[in-house]
Design a protein around this motif. Structure first.
Motif, PDB file in Angstrom:
ATOM      1  N   SER A  99      -6.018   2.366  12.120  1.00 47.50           N
ATOM      2  CA  SER A  99      -5.633   1.209  12.939  1.00 47.50           C
ATOM      3  C   SER A  99      -4.293   0.600  12.527  1.00 47.50           C
ATOM      4  CB  SER A  99      -6.708   0.123  12.859  1.00 47.50           C
ATOM      5  OG  SER A  99      -6.740  -0.432  11.556  1.00 47.50           O
ATOM      6  N   GLY A 100      -3.835   0.878  11.322  1.00 44.76           N
ATOM      7  CA  GLY A 100      -2.602   0.278  10.831  1.00 44.76           C
ATOM      8  C   GLY A 100      -2.800  -1.138  10.303  1.00 44.76           C
ATOM      9  N   GLU A 101      -4.048  -1.619  10.314  1.00 44.44           N
ATOM     10  CA  GLU A 101      -4.350  -2.965   9.833  1.00 44.44           C
ATOM     11  C   GLU A 101      -4.146  -3.038   8.318  1.00 44.44           C
ATOM     12  OE1 GLU A 101      -8.098  -6.103   9.612  1.00 44.44           O
ATOM     13  OE2 GLU A 101      -8.428  -4.094  10.373  1.00 44.44           O
ATOM     14  N   VAL A 102      -3.472  -4.105   7.880  1.00 40.59           N
ATOM     15  CA  VAL A 102      -3.222  -4.317   6.458  1.00 40.59           C
ATOM     16  C   VAL A 102      -4.101  -5.472   5.977  1.00 40.59           C
ATOM     17  CG1 VAL A 102      -1.495  -4.973   4.731  1.00 40.59           C
ATOM     18  CG2 VAL A 102      -0.861  -3.466   6.627  1.00 40.59           C
ATOM     19  N   VAL A 103      -4.828  -5.235   4.878  1.00 39.95           N
ATOM     20  CA  VAL A 103      -5.682  -6.287   4.298  1.00 39.95           C
ATOM     21  C   VAL A 103      -5.443  -6.333   2.788  1.00 39.95           C
ATOM     22  CG1 VAL A 103      -7.503  -6.273   6.048  1.00 39.95           C
ATOM     23  CG2 VAL A 103      -7.633  -4.686   4.149  1.00 39.95           C
ATOM     24  N   ILE A 104      -5.770  -7.486   2.212  1.00 45.32           N
ATOM     25  CA  ILE A 104      -5.616  -7.680   0.768  1.00 45.32           C
ATOM     26  C   ILE A 104      -6.975  -8.074   0.196  1.00 45.32           C
ATOM     27  CG2 ILE A 104      -4.516  -9.049  -1.043  1.00 45.32           C
ATOM     28  CD1 ILE A 104      -2.150  -9.422   0.893  1.00 45.32           C
ATOM     29  N   TYR A 105      -7.397  -7.356  -0.836  1.00 47.05           N
ATOM     30  CA  TYR A 105      -8.666  -7.636  -1.506  1.00 47.05           C
ATOM     31  C   TYR A 105      -8.439  -7.772  -3.008  1.00 47.05           C
ATOM     32  CZ  TYR A 105     -11.093  -5.928   2.684  1.00 47.05           C
ATOM     33  OH  TYR A 105     -11.557  -5.748   3.968  1.00 47.05           O
ATOM     34  N   GLN A 106      -9.260  -8.617  -3.621  1.00 44.38           N
ATOM     35  CA  GLN A 106      -9.318  -8.646  -5.077  1.00 44.38           C
ATOM     36  C   GLN A 106     -10.657  -8.036  -5.453  1.00 44.38           C
ATOM     37  OE1 GLN A 106      -9.569 -12.419  -7.158  1.00 44.38           O
ATOM     38  NE2 GLN A 106      -8.926 -11.482  -9.076  1.00 44.38           N
ATOM     39  N   ILE A 107     -10.675  -7.120  -6.393  1.00 42.64           N
ATOM     40  CA  ILE A 107     -11.908  -6.481  -6.825  1.00 42.64           C
ATOM     41  C   ILE A 107     -12.553  -7.375  -7.881  1.00 42.64           C
ATOM     42  CG2 ILE A 107     -12.929  -4.438  -7.879  1.00 42.64           C
ATOM     43  CD1 ILE A 107     -10.581  -2.845  -6.654  1.00 42.64           C
ATOM     44  N   VAL A 108     -13.752  -7.860  -7.571  1.00 43.21           N
ATOM     45  CA  VAL A 108     -14.434  -8.847  -8.415  1.00 43.21           C
ATOM     46  C   VAL A 108     -15.872  -8.399  -8.701  1.00 43.21           C
ATOM     47  CG1 VAL A 108     -13.032 -10.765  -7.538  1.00 43.21           C
ATOM     48  CG2 VAL A 108     -15.171 -10.195  -6.407  1.00 43.21           C
TER      49      VAL A 108
END
Length: 158
Positions: A99-108
């Motif tokens: 999809s080209g969608e950009v997301v930001i996650y923090q691994i917790v």
């Protein structure tokens, strides 16, 4: 029990919850039990039963939080030196290759996970696919609809 990984923020939230349970919720439920007792016959007193049930929940939660904190391995992402590798506590910017969608996650840790706020559980399939990878790598995640690919754009330790 084995060590449970927690970020500094996650540990602080658990400490705050424990403090609230001990200083606000516990005294409140004790007062509610005392008030319900004053109403007389305990065998048919729904307020008393509800207050005792609430007390059991609060005491159980206190024990659970204390156990988690005593077994916590607190990791400060700012102090990590992983040479750009995706590890626990890292903040990862990824792009869905379809999809080209950009997301930001923090691994917790599992107790801190909140996908709506960008907190991804270390036990999730996505996090397991990301761990050990570097910016520029492609992570393959087994999703219900098949394998999905995500390019890792950036790995930060915030």
């Amino acid at each position: 029990m084995s060590k449970v990984p927690l970020t500094v923020t996650g540990a602080e939230k658990l400490r705050e919850e424990l403090h609230r349970l001990k200083t606000v919720d516990r005294p409140w439920v004790i007062a509610a039990i005392a008030e319900a007792r004053a109403h007389g016959d305990l065998s048919e007193n729904a307020e008393y039963d509800a207050a005792k049930e609430r007390q059991g929940f609060i005491e159980g939660r206190i024990q659970e939080v204390e156990g988690k904190l005593s077994n916590a391995q607190i990791i400060d992402p700012k102090l990590l030196d992983a040479d750009g590798r995706c590890v626990f506590g890292a903040t990862v910017e990824i792009e869905d290759q379809d999809s080209g969608e950009v997301v930001i996650y923090q691994i917790v840790g599992e107790d801190e996970a909140d996908i709506k706020n960008g907190k991804l559980s270390v036990a999730s399939p996505m996090a397991r696919a990301l761990i050990g990878k570097y910016a520029g790598d492609i992570a393959q995640v087994q999703a219900p609809g098949g394998i999905r690919e995500f390019e890792i754009l950036d790995v930060r330790y915030e």
